[in-house]
Design a protein around this motif. Structure first.
Motif, PDB file in Angstrom:
ATOM      1  N   ASP A  55      23.740  20.382  -8.098  1.00 35.69           N
ATOM      2  CA  ASP A  55      24.246  21.206  -7.116  1.00 35.69           C
ATOM      3  C   ASP A  55      24.332  22.604  -7.640  1.00 35.69           C
ATOM      4  O   ASP A  55      25.060  23.156  -8.020  1.00 35.69           O
ATOM      5  N   LYS A  60      30.732  24.034   0.100  1.00 32.29           N
ATOM      6  CA  LYS A  60      31.475  22.905   0.739  1.00 32.29           C
ATOM      7  C   LYS A  60      30.842  21.797   1.397  1.00 32.29           C
ATOM      8  O   LYS A  60      30.952  20.551   1.141  1.00 32.29           O
ATOM      9  N   ARG A  63      29.314  19.852  -1.426  1.00 32.64           N
ATOM     10  CA  ARG A  63      30.399  19.026  -2.062  1.00 32.64           C
ATOM     11  C   ARG A  63      30.911  17.690  -1.333  1.00 32.64           C
ATOM     12  O   ARG A  63      31.075  16.623  -1.748  1.00 32.64           O
ATOM     13  N   LEU A  64      30.600  17.935  -0.083  1.00 27.88           N
ATOM     14  CA  LEU A  64      30.980  16.888   1.156  1.00 27.88           C
ATOM     15  C   LEU A  64      29.786  15.696   1.008  1.00 27.88           C
ATOM     16  O   LEU A  64      30.011  14.500   1.048  1.00 27.88           O
ATOM     17  N   ILE A  66      27.990  15.289  -1.698  1.00 27.87           N
ATOM     18  CA  ILE A  66      28.068  14.430  -3.035  1.00 27.87           C
ATOM     19  C   ILE A  66      29.129  13.341  -2.677  1.00 27.87           C
ATOM     20  O   ILE A  66      28.930  12.202  -3.165  1.00 27.87           O
ATOM     21  N   GLN A  67      30.196  13.835  -2.052  1.00 28.37           N
ATOM     22  CA  GLN A  67      31.435  12.921  -1.822  1.00 28.37           C
ATOM     23  C   GLN A  67      30.944  11.701  -0.931  1.00 28.37           C
ATOM     24  O   GLN A  67      31.345  10.392  -1.246  1.00 28.37           O
ATOM     25  N   GLN A  68      29.923  11.800  -0.057  1.00 29.21           N
ATOM     26  CA  GLN A  68      29.582  10.544   0.793  1.00 29.21           C
ATOM     27  C   GLN A  68      28.696   9.794   0.035  1.00 29.21           C
ATOM     28  O   GLN A  68      28.557   8.553   0.304  1.00 29.21           O
ATOM     29  N   ALA A  70      28.462   9.335  -3.269  1.00 29.88           N
ATOM     30  CA  ALA A  70      29.763   8.905  -4.226  1.00 29.88           C
ATOM     31  C   ALA A  70      30.185   7.442  -3.239  1.00 29.88           C
ATOM     32  O   ALA A  70      30.760   6.737  -4.134  1.00 29.88           O
ATOM     33  N   ALA A  71      30.714   7.753  -2.170  1.00 28.96           N
ATOM     34  CA  ALA A  71      31.543   6.663  -1.536  1.00 28.96           C
ATOM     35  C   ALA A  71      30.753   5.371  -1.064  1.00 28.96           C
ATOM     36  O   ALA A  71      31.236   4.312  -0.882  1.00 28.96           O
ATOM     37  N   GLN A  76      26.692   5.465  -7.703  1.00 22.62           N
ATOM     38  CA  GLN A  76      27.813   6.008  -8.635  1.00 22.62           C
ATOM     39  C   GLN A  76      27.400   7.258  -9.220  1.00 22.62           C
ATOM     40  O   GLN A  76      26.398   7.322 -10.094  1.00 22.62           O
ATOM     41  N   ARG A  80      27.283  15.431 -12.983  1.00 22.40           N
ATOM     42  CA  ARG A  80      26.916  16.769 -11.926  1.00 22.40           C
ATOM     43  C   ARG A  80      26.605  18.037 -12.755  1.00 22.40           C
ATOM     44  O   ARG A  80      27.304  18.401 -13.880  1.00 22.40           O
TER      45      ARG A  80
END
Length: 94
Positions: A55, A60, A63-64, A66-68, A70-71, A76, A80
């Protein structure tokens, strides 16, 4: 069946018997490949594959994203990195 068809079948079977490589190529290798693929796909769906994320802008939206990622159950996020050099160094290092 006609007589010529039987002669051709006998000729082909004799060739398979005399040349073992042809026998392996025609009968044994395809069966081995079938069992290999059945074994590989027997485990089902692959889950929790560890990945690393580079990254560089840390916004923002990144990061969003990456969160999606990871979800999802298939991936997994384990590491980072801020830049590509450190990710490449970690990949080479193992």
């Amino acid at each position: 069946m006609s007589n010529s068809l039987l002669q051709v079948m006998r000729w082909e079977i004799n060739k398979l018997i005399k040349q073992r490589f042809l026998f392996l190529l025609i009968l044994i290798y395809p069966l081995l490949l079938i069992f290999l693929f059945l074994y590989m796909y027997n485990a089902g769906v692959i889950t929790q594959v560890p990945i690393a994320v580079v990254d560089q802008d840390t916004t923002k939206s990144s990061r969003l994203l990456i969160q999606q990622v990871a979800a999802s159950p298939q991936l997994q996020v384990t590491k980072r990195y801020q830049d590509l050099f450190s990710a490449k160094h970690a990949l080479i290092k193992g």
